[in-house]
Design a protein around this motif. Structure first.
Motif, short mmCIF file in Angstrom:
data_model
loop_
_atom_site.label_atom_id
_atom_site.label_comp_id
_atom_site.label_asym_id
_atom_site.label_seq_id
_atom_site.Cartn_x
_atom_site.Cartn_y
_atom_site.Cartn_z
N GLN A 305 21.27 75.72 6.55
CA GLN A 305 21.62 74.83 5.43
C GLN A 305 23.01 74.24 5.63
O GLN A 305 23.23 73.04 5.47
CB GLN A 305 21.55 75.59 4.10
N ASP A 306 23.94 75.11 6.05
CA ASP A 306 25.31 74.66 6.29
C ASP A 306 25.31 73.56 7.36
O ASP A 306 25.92 72.50 7.19
CB ASP A 306 26.15 75.86 6.75
N LEU A 309 23.73 70.32 6.07
CA LEU A 309 24.59 69.62 5.11
C LEU A 309 25.72 68.88 5.84
O LEU A 309 26.11 67.78 5.45
CB LEU A 309 25.17 70.62 4.10
N LYS A 310 26.22 69.50 6.93
CA LYS A 310 27.33 68.85 7.65
C LYS A 310 26.80 67.71 8.53
O LYS A 310 27.42 66.68 8.67
CB LYS A 310 28.06 69.88 8.50
N VAL A 312 22.77 66.38 9.53
CA VAL A 312 21.35 66.66 9.42
C VAL A 312 20.70 66.89 10.79
O VAL A 312 19.72 67.62 10.95
CB VAL A 312 20.65 65.55 8.59
#
Ligand code: ACO
Ligand code: KIV
Length: 518
Positions: A305-306, A309-310, A312
């Motif tokens: 997820q991290d 988010l940074k 894709v």
């Protein structure tokens, strides 16, 4: 088109309606086939194999109707190596603006035993039948069934015979999913190098997924010179299925750097077709299925997820919108109106007429009254239910009430409308579903045997809708039924009745015709 003219263009030949429908239980109705054919055409499928016209009057009529409604796509029908099969096939496909006759025979030692033909007799049969087809039409596809388990010299001989007799596409089937990527490539390369006339035809690959290699085998065949891939939506097909259209198309798109070939597919329509095929066939897509699985673009673990988010691209090699998955920014609930429903349905791939919108809206409001949140999956299930429980069905569920709990026997009071007249009965059983099914049997006696009963929760939560699938068999004919409801027993009875309605339609079809040998 042949291998010489457009080196980088790979034709997509979809056989969802023929080989896909051969999956036990995946039988589709006439209307469903027409709908899918229209969607396949809109998506840019080059050739649609619409059915096996000699198999039954129903198949013949479906292929003819698809041929009549077609525009850009070539409409193809399958036929055995027999004059009557080929004539029947031509009678069905000839209505298309662009038609194709596909004829095949099993050429491996096992298949020669089954048809009881020597090698010489088989070569004669191929020559006679392909010549016959070519005298009817100029777009002829020929397939040596079980090619990958056939002696290589004999395979070259039969392919040469078919080309000389006028075949324009040579399709090489891995009928039992036996080959592997290197062998698949070597086989196509060998045929193109050795067979006289090979440069005048299109070579095609048709793979099955018994060892999970159908996509890899198809792509390897393309690298070796095949320019047509035979495939189905969601990989639907006999046993472990056929090559999945969405996998080969997206692989060629995403890895165009190492596989520089293009297809004519509008990939943004993939998700819609995947959903429609799953709903119509009753074969749910596994969550982790490549490209179209529910989890294909979901990230749950923190590091993923991290990363996403940074940037894709950290964990995504294609964009959801490339396959028609849209951002979910309209929240649907009991206060939503028709405009929002129409927009949401369009995002999900359903184009509704005003009448359809009104009908779906009523059902949507009824669902929203019973359920706190309405997810995309609920709306897709609602659409599937609208399509499977139609007004013109012979049997309709009017009322159901069940008594269940720790003290048995459980009871069901059921009212069905059969041919327009209401009939009611009380029945007992081992659990509410069993009681309700017994009630259906009392009201509509039949010999069909229930082979499969499956319940899926569409979303999470105790108010989630249940989608129920049933599979039934009568005299070797298999049908599936599906329905969704927040009440699992109601969904079960509606799915059961849906299967019975399909069985009634199948019973009405006349017996298969027989084929003459040439
Ligand atoms: C790998 C594949 O996907 S192949 C396609 C498979 N799809 C299907 O079979 C679905 C449609 N099939 C049907 O509806 C029926 O099988 C029919 C109508 C075609 C034939 O029905 P029937 O006449 O009852 O024959 P049945 O199905 O029992 O047996 C098949 C017959 O075709 C023969 N046959 C099989 N393939 C071929 C072929 N390619 N060319 C010529 N004959 C063939 C078999 O040898 C057998 O002949 P026989 O009856 O003389 O023993
Ligand atoms: C008829 C042929 C192409 C087939 O479906 C197969 O061999 O799997």
């Amino acid at each position: 088109m042949n291998t010489k003219t457009e080196q980088d263009r790979v034709l997509i030949f979809d056989t969802t309606l023929r080989d896909g429908e051969q999956s036990p239980g995946a039988t589709m109705t006439h209307e469903e086939k027409l709908e899918l054919a229209a969607l396949l055409e809109e998506m840019g499928v080059d050739i649609i194999e619409a059915g096996f016209p000699i198999a039954s009057v129903g198949d013949f009529e479906a292929v003819s109707a698809i041929a009549r409604q077609s525009d850009r796509s070539v409409i193809c029908g399958l036929s055995r190596a027999a004059f009557t099969d080929i004539d029947r096939c031509w009678e069905a496909v000839k209505h298309a603006r662009r038609a194709r006759i596909h004829t095949f025979i099993g050429v491996s030692p096992t298949h020669r035993d089954i048809t009881n033909l020597t090698m010489d007799a088989m070569v004669e049969r191929i020559h006679a039948t392909v010549t016959h087809a070519r005298n009817l039409h100029d777009d002829i596809q020929w397939s040596p069934m079980d090619a990958t388990r056939t002696e290589r010299d004999f395979l070259c001989r039969v392919v040469e015979t078919a080309i000389k007799a006028g075949a324009t596409t040579i399709n090489i089937p891995d009928t039992v999913g036996y080959t592997a990527p290197r062998e698949s490539a070597d086989l196509i390369r060998m045929l193109i190098e050795r067979v006289p006339g090979a440069d005048e035809v299109v070579f095609s690959t048709h793979c099955h997924n018994d060892l999970g290699m159908a996509t890899a085998n198809s792509l390897a065949a393309v690298e070796a010179g095949a320019r047509q891939i035979e495939c189905t939506i969601n990989g639907l097909g006999e046993r472990a299925g056929n090559t999945a259209l969405e996998e080969v198309v997206m692989a060629l798109r995403v890895r165009n750097d190492i596989m520089p070939y293009r297809t004519g597919i509008d990939t943004t329509r993939i998700m819609n077709l995947s959903r429609r095929v799953a709903a119509i066939s009753g074969f749910a897509v596994q969550y982790n299925k490549a490209v179209v699985g529910k989890n294909a673009f979901l990230h749950e673990s923190g590091i993923h997820q991290d990363g996403v988010l940074k940037n894709v691209e950290t964990f995504e090699i294609m964009k959801p919108e490339d396959i028609g998955l849209v951002a979910n920014n309209i929240a649907m609930g009991k206060h939503s109106g028709r405009a929002a429903l129409r927009t949401k349905m369009r995002e999900l791939g359903f184009e509704l007429s005003d009448n359809q919108l009104n009908d779906v809206f009523v059902r949507f409001k009824a669902l929203a009254d019973r359920k706190k949140e309405i997810y995309d999956e609920d709306l897709i299930a609602l659409m599937a239910d609208t399509a499977t429980n139609a007004e013109h069905d012979t049997i309709q569920v009017k009322r159901l009430r069940v008594v269940c709990g720790t003290e048995g026997p459980q009871e069901a009071e059921l009212t069905l409308a059969i041919d327009g007249a209401d009939h009611a009965v009380d029945a007992t059983g081992d659990g509410p579903v069993d009681a309700a099914f017994n009630a259906v049997k009392m009201l509509f006696p039949h010999r069909a045997r229930l082979q499969l009963y499956q319940v899926h929760a569409v979303t999470e939560g105790t108010d989630a809708q249940a989608t129920v699938s049933v599979r039934m068999e009568e005299d070797g004919k298999i049908v599936t039924g599906q329905s969704s409801d927040t009440d699992t027993v109601v969904a079960s009875v509606k799915a059961y009745v849906n299967a019975l309605n399909k069985l009634i339609v199948r019973r009405q079809k006349t017996k298969p015709e027989t084929a003459d040998t040439p």
